[in-house]
Write an enzyme that holds these catalytic residues in place. Structure first.
Site, PDB file in Angstrom:
ATOM      1  N   ASP A 163      42.938  41.843  34.298  1.00 23.57           N
ATOM      2  CA  ASP A 163      43.618  41.258  33.548  1.00 23.57           C
ATOM      3  C   ASP A 163      42.874  39.635  33.409  1.00 23.57           C
ATOM      4  O   ASP A 163      43.583  38.734  32.961  1.00 23.57           O
ATOM      5  CB  ASP A 163      44.985  40.456  34.930  1.00 23.57           C
ATOM      6  N   SER A 164      41.208  39.760  32.992  1.00 22.58           N
ATOM      7  CA  SER A 164      40.327  39.371  33.322  1.00 22.58           C
ATOM      8  C   SER A 164      40.797  39.233  30.912  1.00 22.58           C
ATOM      9  O   SER A 164      39.966  38.497  30.940  1.00 22.58           O
ATOM     10  CB  SER A 164      38.687  40.199  32.582  1.00 22.58           C
ATOM     11  N   ASP A 204      45.850  46.400  36.546  1.00 20.38           N
ATOM     12  CA  ASP A 204      46.446  45.154  37.082  1.00 20.38           C
ATOM     13  C   ASP A 204      47.231  44.535  36.832  1.00 20.38           C
ATOM     14  O   ASP A 204      48.438  44.397  35.936  1.00 20.38           O
ATOM     15  CB  ASP A 204      45.084  43.939  36.346  1.00 20.38           C
ATOM     16  N   LYS A 264      46.025  47.952  40.436  1.00 28.43           N
ATOM     17  CA  LYS A 264      45.237  47.481  41.338  1.00 28.43           C
ATOM     18  C   LYS A 264      46.263  45.768  41.562  1.00 28.43           C
ATOM     19  O   LYS A 264      46.725  45.053  40.875  1.00 28.43           O
ATOM     20  CB  LYS A 264      44.328  46.575  40.417  1.00 28.43           C
ATOM     21  N   GLU A 272      45.259  41.922  43.935  1.00 29.31           N
ATOM     22  CA  GLU A 272      44.523  41.484  43.751  1.00 29.31           C
ATOM     23  C   GLU A 272      45.004  40.691  45.503  1.00 29.31           C
ATOM     24  O   GLU A 272      45.944  40.237  45.249  1.00 29.31           O
ATOM     25  CB  GLU A 272      43.990  40.447  43.602  1.00 29.31           C
ATOM     26  N   GLU A 306      35.099  41.530  45.047  1.00 30.84           N
ATOM     27  CA  GLU A 306      34.338  40.857  44.095  1.00 30.84           C
ATOM     28  C   GLU A 306      33.469  39.463  44.851  1.00 30.84           C
ATOM     29  O   GLU A 306      33.852  38.836  45.633  1.00 30.84           O
ATOM     30  CB  GLU A 306      35.501  40.649  43.236  1.00 30.84           C
TER      31      GLU A 306
HETATM   32  O1  KIV Z   1      40.458  41.364  35.696  1.00 33.97           O
HETATM   33  C1  KIV Z   1      39.208  42.401  35.798  1.00 33.97           C
HETATM   34  O2  KIV Z   1      38.497  42.969  35.472  1.00 33.97           O
HETATM   35  C2  KIV Z   1      38.557  42.429  37.478  1.00 33.97           C
HETATM   36  C3  KIV Z   1      37.837  43.263  37.931  1.00 33.97           C
HETATM   37  C4  KIV Z   1      36.576  42.184  37.542  1.00 33.97           C
HETATM   38  C5  KIV Z   1      37.504  43.816  39.385  1.00 33.97           C
HETATM   39  O3  KIV Z   1      39.725  42.718  38.170  1.00 33.97           O
END
Ligand code: KIV
Length: 265
Positions: free
Chosen positions: A40-41, A79, A108, A110, A178
């Site tokens: 989600d970056s 994510d 994934k 968080e 992280e």
């Molecule tokens: O969203 C993302 O790119 C991430 C990574 C930095 C692990 O969660």
């Protein structure tokens, strides 16, 4: 055949992971990495937002579909965005399932805590493998008061170790660590039997993940300490575009060799 989660054990050589958000970059990194993360970056590096908090399920599905089309061998994990796994179990399973239907092989999430562990157990029960993510979790940026290193104080350090163990017990197949001190990441890595994947967590994790645009050096004004830029991508792109603009204005491009032949009448 794409790599399955069964291949991700504590191992040497280490697990190599990178983010991707579209089919073109996915196909370029595919052969060289074990895991591609649709992170989600994308909210920050693709959409230009200040945080990841505004990224929606629809956007994650769209980018997962794009990356899916470009991948053949690497494992695809997506994510779960902010609020997609906190509201209710029903919503969570549906949202995770939509990412799997879009081409992800795992999701994934968080964070930590008993409620999340329960959610993770349920997702695994319905057949969706889950990767965990603790430390400086960007979806909790307001809780941390910014993108700050986590685990410097004894109490937070202990909390992160306990969270890692609880997530392992809940069934995550790997855990992203992280932005934390390298000795804490080492301690967590030594205490878990699942692999840890570090980002800003030093050299002792079982794998490494970085945002692709950071590796490529696409940002001039932003370089976290833990990023290694393997290319000065922003300079390369700007030089190329300047040359293109110069040639178009000077009538040097396109030439006859770039054109279709005349139709003889
Ligand atoms: O969203 C993302 O790119 C991430 C990574 C930095 C692990 O969660």
């Amino acid at each position: 055949m794409r790599k399955s989660i069964l291949e991700f054990q504590k191992q040497n050589p280490k697990i190599v992971a990178v983010t991707a958000y579209d089919a073109t970059f996915a196909s370029l990194v595919d052969a060289w990495v074990d895991i591609v993360l649709v992170g989600d970056s994308l909210g920050m590096v693709v959409q230009g937002k200040q945080t990841t908090l505004e990224v929606t399920m629809a956007e994650m599905i769209y980018h997962t579909q794009c990356v899916h089309r470009g991948l053949h061998t690497a494992h695809l994990v997506s994510d779960m965005p902010f609020l997609s796994f906190q509201i209710s179990m029903e919503d969570t399973i549906l949202n995770a399932g939509r990412l799997i239907q879009a081409g992800a092989q795992s999701v994934k999430v968080e964070g930590a805590g008993e409620a999340l562990c329960e959610t993770i157990r349920r997702m695994i029960e319905v057949g969706i493998p889950v990767m965990g993510h603790i430390g400086m979790t960007p979806q909790s940026v307001h809780r941390w008061g910014g993108f700050k290193v986590q685990g410097k104080e004894v109490s937070r350090r202990k909390e992160l170790i306990d969270q890692a163990k609880a997530l392992e017990a809940a069934g995550v197949y790997a855990l992203v660590l992280e932005s934390m001190p390298l000795d804490l990441a080492r301690e967590i890595t030594e205490q878990l039997s699942i692999p840890t994947i570090g980002v800003g967590a030093g050299p002792y994790c079982d794998g490494q993940v970085l945002v692709l645009y950071d590796i490529l050096g696409m940002f001039q004004n932003f370089k976290p300490k833990f990023v290694k830029q393997y290319l000065n991508g922003s300079a390369v792109v700007q030089e190329v575009i300047q040359q293109y603009a110069r040639e178009v204005k000077a009538g040097e491009f396109p030439l006859k060799e770039h054109s279709y032949g005349e139709v003889k009448t």
